[in-house]
Design a protein around this motif. Structure first.
Motif, PDB file in Angstrom:
ATOM      1  N   ARG A 221      -0.004 -57.030 -41.122  1.00  0.00           N
ATOM      2  CA  ARG A 221      -0.997 -58.097 -40.962  1.00  0.00           C
ATOM      3  C   ARG A 221      -0.364 -59.474 -41.195  1.00  0.00           C
ATOM      4  O   ARG A 221      -0.542 -60.397 -40.397  1.00  0.00           O
ATOM      5  CB  ARG A 221      -2.149 -57.856 -41.943  1.00  0.00           C
ATOM      6  CG  ARG A 221      -3.159 -58.998 -42.057  1.00  0.00           C
ATOM      7  CD  ARG A 221      -4.256 -58.624 -43.048  1.00  0.00           C
ATOM      8  NE  ARG A 221      -4.985 -59.799 -43.504  1.00  0.00           N
ATOM      9  CZ  ARG A 221      -6.007 -60.349 -42.840  1.00  0.00           C
ATOM     10  NH1 ARG A 221      -6.418 -59.823 -41.707  1.00  0.00           N
ATOM     11  NH2 ARG A 221      -6.609 -61.407 -43.323  1.00  0.00           N
ATOM     12  N   GLN A 222       0.386 -59.594 -42.289  1.00  0.00           N
ATOM     13  CA  GLN A 222       1.000 -60.892 -42.595  1.00  0.00           C
ATOM     14  C   GLN A 222       2.071 -61.255 -41.570  1.00  0.00           C
ATOM     15  O   GLN A 222       2.160 -62.408 -41.127  1.00  0.00           O
ATOM     16  CB  GLN A 222       1.608 -60.869 -43.995  1.00  0.00           C
ATOM     17  CG  GLN A 222       2.129 -62.221 -44.470  1.00  0.00           C
ATOM     18  CD  GLN A 222       1.049 -63.293 -44.505  1.00  0.00           C
ATOM     19  OE1 GLN A 222      -0.018 -63.073 -45.096  1.00  0.00           O
ATOM     20  NE2 GLN A 222       1.289 -64.433 -43.865  1.00  0.00           N
ATOM     21  N   ALA A 223       2.879 -60.275 -41.185  1.00  0.00           N
ATOM     22  CA  ALA A 223       3.942 -60.546 -40.214  1.00  0.00           C
ATOM     23  C   ALA A 223       3.363 -60.924 -38.858  1.00  0.00           C
ATOM     24  O   ALA A 223       3.883 -61.810 -38.166  1.00  0.00           O
ATOM     25  CB  ALA A 223       4.855 -59.331 -40.082  1.00  0.00           C
ATOM     26  N   ALA A 224       2.263 -60.252 -38.457  1.00  0.00           N
ATOM     27  CA  ALA A 224       1.618 -60.591 -37.184  1.00  0.00           C
ATOM     28  C   ALA A 224       1.068 -62.010 -37.224  1.00  0.00           C
ATOM     29  O   ALA A 224       1.184 -62.765 -36.245  1.00  0.00           O
ATOM     30  CB  ALA A 224       0.508 -59.589 -36.882  1.00  0.00           C
ATOM     31  N   PHE A 225       0.464 -62.378 -38.351  1.00  0.00           N
ATOM     32  CA  PHE A 225      -0.074 -63.742 -38.477  1.00  0.00           C
ATOM     33  C   PHE A 225       1.057 -64.778 -38.451  1.00  0.00           C
ATOM     34  O   PHE A 225       0.950 -65.802 -37.761  1.00  0.00           O
ATOM     35  CB  PHE A 225      -0.866 -63.875 -39.778  1.00  0.00           C
ATOM     36  CG  PHE A 225      -1.379 -65.277 -40.019  1.00  0.00           C
ATOM     37  CD1 PHE A 225      -2.441 -65.785 -39.286  1.00  0.00           C
ATOM     38  CD2 PHE A 225      -0.776 -66.097 -40.967  1.00  0.00           C
ATOM     39  CE1 PHE A 225      -2.904 -67.076 -39.485  1.00  0.00           C
ATOM     40  CE2 PHE A 225      -1.230 -67.380 -41.177  1.00  0.00           C
ATOM     41  CZ  PHE A 225      -2.301 -67.874 -40.438  1.00  0.00           C
ATOM     42  N   ASP A 226       2.132 -64.528 -39.180  1.00  0.00           N
ATOM     43  CA  ASP A 226       3.264 -65.463 -39.197  1.00  0.00           C
ATOM     44  C   ASP A 226       3.847 -65.635 -37.790  1.00  0.00           C
ATOM     45  O   ASP A 226       4.207 -66.749 -37.384  1.00  0.00           O
ATOM     46  CB  ASP A 226       4.350 -64.968 -40.148  1.00  0.00           C
ATOM     47  CG  ASP A 226       3.920 -65.016 -41.607  1.00  0.00           C
ATOM     48  OD1 ASP A 226       2.939 -65.732 -41.921  1.00  0.00           O
ATOM     49  OD2 ASP A 226       4.560 -64.332 -42.439  1.00  0.00           O
ATOM     50  N   THR A 227       3.934 -64.532 -37.058  1.00  0.00           N
ATOM     51  CA  THR A 227       4.446 -64.597 -35.687  1.00  0.00           C
ATOM     52  C   THR A 227       3.497 -65.380 -34.801  1.00  0.00           C
ATOM     53  O   THR A 227       3.925 -66.211 -33.983  1.00  0.00           O
ATOM     54  CB  THR A 227       4.647 -63.179 -35.121  1.00  0.00           C
ATOM     55  OG1 THR A 227       5.518 -62.444 -35.983  1.00  0.00           O
ATOM     56  CG2 THR A 227       5.254 -63.226 -33.731  1.00  0.00           C
ATOM     57  N   LEU A 228       2.209 -65.147 -34.958  1.00  0.00           N
ATOM     58  CA  LEU A 228       1.199 -65.877 -34.180  1.00  0.00           C
ATOM     59  C   LEU A 228       1.302 -67.368 -34.448  1.00  0.00           C
ATOM     60  O   LEU A 228       1.248 -68.190 -33.522  1.00  0.00           O
ATOM     61  CB  LEU A 228      -0.191 -65.365 -34.550  1.00  0.00           C
ATOM     62  CG  LEU A 228      -1.367 -65.819 -33.689  1.00  0.00           C
ATOM     63  CD1 LEU A 228      -1.224 -65.295 -32.271  1.00  0.00           C
ATOM     64  CD2 LEU A 228      -2.679 -65.342 -34.305  1.00  0.00           C
ATOM     65  N   MET A 229       1.483 -67.743 -35.696  1.00  0.00           N
ATOM     66  CA  MET A 229       1.577 -69.162 -36.053  1.00  0.00           C
ATOM     67  C   MET A 229       2.838 -69.807 -35.479  1.00  0.00           C
ATOM     68  O   MET A 229       2.842 -70.997 -35.159  1.00  0.00           O
ATOM     69  CB  MET A 229       1.569 -69.313 -37.576  1.00  0.00           C
ATOM     70  CG  MET A 229       0.223 -69.020 -38.223  1.00  0.00           C
ATOM     71  SD  MET A 229      -1.112 -70.095 -37.591  1.00  0.00           S
ATOM     72  CE  MET A 229      -1.797 -69.094 -36.262  1.00  0.00           C
ATOM     73  N   ARG A 230       3.894 -69.007 -35.353  1.00  0.00           N
ATOM     74  CA  ARG A 230       5.119 -69.557 -34.773  1.00  0.00           C
ATOM     75  C   ARG A 230       4.891 -70.012 -33.343  1.00  0.00           C
ATOM     76  O   ARG A 230       5.467 -71.013 -32.902  1.00  0.00           O
ATOM     77  CB  ARG A 230       6.225 -68.509 -34.834  1.00  0.00           C
ATOM     78  CG  ARG A 230       7.606 -69.071 -34.527  1.00  0.00           C
ATOM     79  CD  ARG A 230       8.706 -68.113 -34.870  1.00  0.00           C
ATOM     80  NE  ARG A 230       8.840 -67.039 -33.907  1.00  0.00           N
ATOM     81  CZ  ARG A 230       8.628 -65.763 -34.163  1.00  0.00           C
ATOM     82  NH1 ARG A 230       8.246 -65.373 -35.365  1.00  0.00           N
ATOM     83  NH2 ARG A 230       8.781 -64.846 -33.226  1.00  0.00           N
ATOM     84  N   TYR A 231       4.013 -69.300 -32.640  1.00  0.00           N
ATOM     85  CA  TYR A 231       3.741 -69.667 -31.254  1.00  0.00           C
ATOM     86  C   TYR A 231       2.705 -70.781 -31.131  1.00  0.00           C
ATOM     87  O   TYR A 231       2.412 -71.230 -30.027  1.00  0.00           O
ATOM     88  CB  TYR A 231       3.328 -68.430 -30.451  1.00  0.00           C
ATOM     89  CG  TYR A 231       4.514 -67.537 -30.187  1.00  0.00           C
ATOM     90  CD1 TYR A 231       5.494 -67.896 -29.264  1.00  0.00           C
ATOM     91  CD2 TYR A 231       4.688 -66.351 -30.901  1.00  0.00           C
ATOM     92  CE1 TYR A 231       6.606 -67.108 -29.052  1.00  0.00           C
ATOM     93  CE2 TYR A 231       5.794 -65.550 -30.691  1.00  0.00           C
ATOM     94  CZ  TYR A 231       6.745 -65.936 -29.766  1.00  0.00           C
ATOM     95  OH  TYR A 231       7.853 -65.147 -29.562  1.00  0.00           O
TER      96      TYR A 231
END
Length: 299
Positions: A221-231
């Protein structure tokens, strides 16, 4: 901690997204099933082995899909693929913040092979169309069945792949390789070899996934959110420069590792000291040990 590996598709998608935010599209109550399985007197599933819908991830609107590995190994058929394509097209029309695909599949269903193959090709096109609309597509792989076949290609069409050590990613599964080329080429019963070759750690070192995570849905969940924020800061679109960079990486990989058949030899060539200990390391310790050692990074 909720194990990603042990959870089913609905448990994963509900735990990954904000509590109470997930709205399922085409739920089992609608009983939209594969017409092909009924003709073959094969048991069907009322969701055809995939859960799709809308929710939020730490407040960001996303569309998400989770394949159910417990039904035909998450294999793709006509309805299964159509649900994925429709979800991706809806992402473009609604302009959501991102799409998250929780993939667990052996590839295309042999029971409806032609329809499944067509479906996978349509999913690939839909993923690229979604990226062309500057909407990131993030793939999570951590289920027992891994991500193989045409869906392995779909995963590589996405912006990012996040894996656990338990996850596996490849085009052909171990059993397929053994069947077509013999046990001398690949022994599918050698579990250590299977995970060394297709598991998250090897995929990370080769540059095929962005992170190796603990077997914990909270970590995904956290990694998916961090990746989403990068974009939010960088384009999700696939450019010619991206393709050329990927081709250059693949060419270097072939030159550097083309003569190796044992992943541990590749890890050593990448500069990893004592590569034999990597399979025993927890995800965090692994990421620390191999920092700067991935294919393309060590140059």
């Amino acid at each position: 901690m909720i194990s990603y590996l042990e959870a089913n598709a609905r448990q994963r998608i509900h735990a990954l997204l904000d509590a109470g935010s997930f709205e399922e599209f085409l739920p089992p109550s609608l009983q939209i099933v594969s017409p092909h399985l009924a003709q073959l007197d094969t048991p069907a599933s009322f969701d055809d082995g995939i859960v799709i819908g809308r929710g939020t991830l730490q407040g960001r609107t996303v569309l998400a899909a989770a394949q159910e590995g417990g039904f035909m190994g998450g294999a793709v058929g006509e309805v299964h693929g159509a649900k994925l394509v429709g979800l991706l097209k809806r992402a473009v029309s609604e302009g959501v913040d991102g799409v998250i695909l929780l993939l667990e599949t052996g590839g295309v269903r042999l029971h409806e092979a032609n329809a499944g193959l067509i479906a996978v090709s349509e999913v690939m096109r839909a993923v690229l169309d979604t990226r062309a609309a500057n909407i990131p597509v993030i793939v999570l792989v951590g289920g027992a069945n891994g991500c193989f076949g045409g869906m392995g290609i779909v995963a590589c069409c996405a912006n990012d792949i996040l894996m656990s050590e338990e996850g596996r990613l490849a085009m052909s599964g171990p059993e397929v390789i053994e069947t077509t080329h013999g046990v001398e080429e690949f022994d599918s019963r050698d579990r250590a070899l299977v995970w060394r070759t297709t598991g998250g750690k090897h995929r990370y070192l080769l540059g095929d996934c962005s992170a190796v995570l603990p077997d914990d849905i909270a970590a995904f969940r956290q990694a998916a959110f961090d990746t989403l924020m990068r974009y939010q800061q960088n384009s999700a679109q696939l450019t010619l420069e991206d393709l050329e960079s990927e081709h250059a990486l693949l060419n270097r990989r072939l030159q550097d590792f083309g003569n190796y058949s044992e992943p541990m030899d590749i890890w050593s060539r990448l500069g990893v000291a004592n590569p034999e200990i990597l399979p025993m390391l927890e995800a965090e310790a692994f990421m620390q040990k191999v920092a700067g050692k991935r294919a393309g990074e060590q140059r």
